[in-house]
Scaffold this motif. Structure first.
Motif, PDB file in Angstrom:
ATOM      1  N   GLU A 138      -6.930  -0.636   1.429  1.00  0.00           N
ATOM      2  CA  GLU A 138      -8.186  -1.070   0.818  1.00  0.00           C
ATOM      3  C   GLU A 138      -8.081  -1.084  -0.704  1.00  0.00           C
ATOM      4  OE1 GLU A 138     -11.082   1.644   2.341  1.00  0.00           O
ATOM      5  OE2 GLU A 138     -11.198   0.645   4.290  1.00  0.00           O
ATOM      6  N   GLY A 139      -8.792  -2.017  -1.300  1.00  0.00           N
ATOM      7  CA  GLY A 139      -8.867  -2.056  -2.751  1.00  0.00           C
ATOM      8  C   GLY A 139      -7.764  -2.826  -3.440  1.00  0.00           C
ATOM      9  N   TYR A 140      -6.904  -3.472  -2.658  1.00  0.00           N
ATOM     10  CA  TYR A 140      -5.825  -4.255  -3.250  1.00  0.00           C
ATOM     11  C   TYR A 140      -6.309  -5.681  -3.516  1.00  0.00           C
ATOM     12  CZ  TYR A 140      -2.296  -0.708  -2.144  1.00  0.00           C
ATOM     13  OH  TYR A 140      -1.553   0.437  -2.102  1.00  0.00           O
ATOM     14  N   GLY A 141      -5.950  -6.209  -4.658  1.00  0.00           N
ATOM     15  CA  GLY A 141      -6.280  -7.602  -4.974  1.00  0.00           C
ATOM     16  C   GLY A 141      -5.173  -8.553  -4.579  1.00  0.00           C
ATOM     17  N   TYR A 142      -4.203  -8.054  -3.854  1.00  0.00           N
ATOM     18  CA  TYR A 142      -3.084  -8.876  -3.410  1.00  0.00           C
ATOM     19  C   TYR A 142      -2.569  -8.263  -2.116  1.00  0.00           C
ATOM     20  CZ  TYR A 142      -0.245  -5.023  -5.136  1.00  0.00           C
ATOM     21  OH  TYR A 142       0.301  -3.781  -5.331  1.00  0.00           O
ATOM     22  N   SER A 143      -1.584  -8.908  -1.496  1.00  0.00           N
ATOM     23  CA  SER A 143      -1.009  -8.390  -0.251  1.00  0.00           C
ATOM     24  C   SER A 143       0.296  -7.667  -0.552  1.00  0.00           C
ATOM     25  CB  SER A 143      -0.753  -9.546   0.726  1.00  0.00           C
ATOM     26  OG  SER A 143      -1.967 -10.127   1.144  1.00  0.00           O
ATOM     27  N   PRO A 144       0.304  -6.344  -0.473  1.00  0.00           N
ATOM     28  CA  PRO A 144       1.522  -5.598  -0.769  1.00  0.00           C
ATOM     29  C   PRO A 144       2.468  -5.553   0.416  1.00  0.00           C
ATOM     30  CG  PRO A 144      -0.202  -4.082  -0.164  1.00  0.00           C
ATOM     31  CD  PRO A 144      -0.816  -5.452  -0.134  1.00  0.00           C
ATOM     32  N   CYS A 145       3.697  -5.142   0.156  1.00  0.00           N
ATOM     33  CA  CYS A 145       4.583  -4.749   1.242  1.00  0.00           C
ATOM     34  C   CYS A 145       3.934  -3.523   1.892  1.00  0.00           C
ATOM     35  CB  CYS A 145       5.959  -4.333   0.722  1.00  0.00           C
ATOM     36  SG  CYS A 145       6.770  -5.518  -0.377  1.00  0.00           S
ATOM     37  N   MET A 146       4.050  -3.407   3.213  1.00  0.00           N
ATOM     38  CA  MET A 146       3.427  -2.269   3.898  1.00  0.00           C
ATOM     39  C   MET A 146       4.366  -1.725   4.955  1.00  0.00           C
ATOM     40  SD  MET A 146      -0.564  -3.413   4.393  1.00  0.00           S
ATOM     41  CE  MET A 146      -1.031  -1.737   4.883  1.00  0.00           C
ATOM     42  N   GLY A 147       4.113  -0.505   5.356  1.00  0.00           N
ATOM     43  CA  GLY A 147       4.932   0.046   6.419  1.00  0.00           C
ATOM     44  C   GLY A 147       4.648   1.505   6.674  1.00  0.00           C
TER      45      GLY A 147
END
Length: 121
Positions: free
Chosen positions: A25-34
């Motif tokens: 939540e709170g990201y203005g973009y799509s980060p790498c996740m895992g």
């Protein structure tokens, strides 16, 4: 303010399955996740990570063929389906995010609070 909200985890017998989910939540973009994990007596280790559109996926050798990471299209939500669980999978699992090379473990520098996974024999 960014936040990683984890859900899932719990206790299961060996051979069973669990599913973890995480919303960034709170990201203005799509980060790498895992997901990383901390097994008692060991250092934290990468489990599975995925790029924003799913084109890059990396698994730890110890979970290949048993765990599957996926990501909701267009959303910062990641899932980890864990099948054929073993007692040695017991540990605390952390949702992670990063920017840059999604297929590299050191990319991931932001951590959630973690969720406990316990596998009994």
């Amino acid at each position: 303010q960014v936040e990683l909200v984890e859900s899932g985890g719990g206790s299961v017998q060996a051979g069973g399955s669990l599913r973890l989910s995480c919303v960034a939540e709170g990201y203005g973009y799509s980060p790498c996740m895992g997901w990383f994990r901390q097994i008692p007596g060991k250092e934290r280790e990468g489990v599975a990570v995925i790029s924003p559109r799913g084109g890059t996926i990396l698994y730890a050798d110890s979970v290949k063929g048993r765990f599957t990471i996926s990501r909701d299209t267009g959303e910062n939500t990641v899932h980890l389906q864990m099948d054929s669980l073993k007692p040695e999978d017991t540990g605390r699992y952390y949702c992670v995010t990063g920017s840059g090379s999604c297929g590299s473990w050191p990319t991931y520098r932001s951590w959630g609070q973690g969720t406990q996974v316990t596998v009994s024999s």
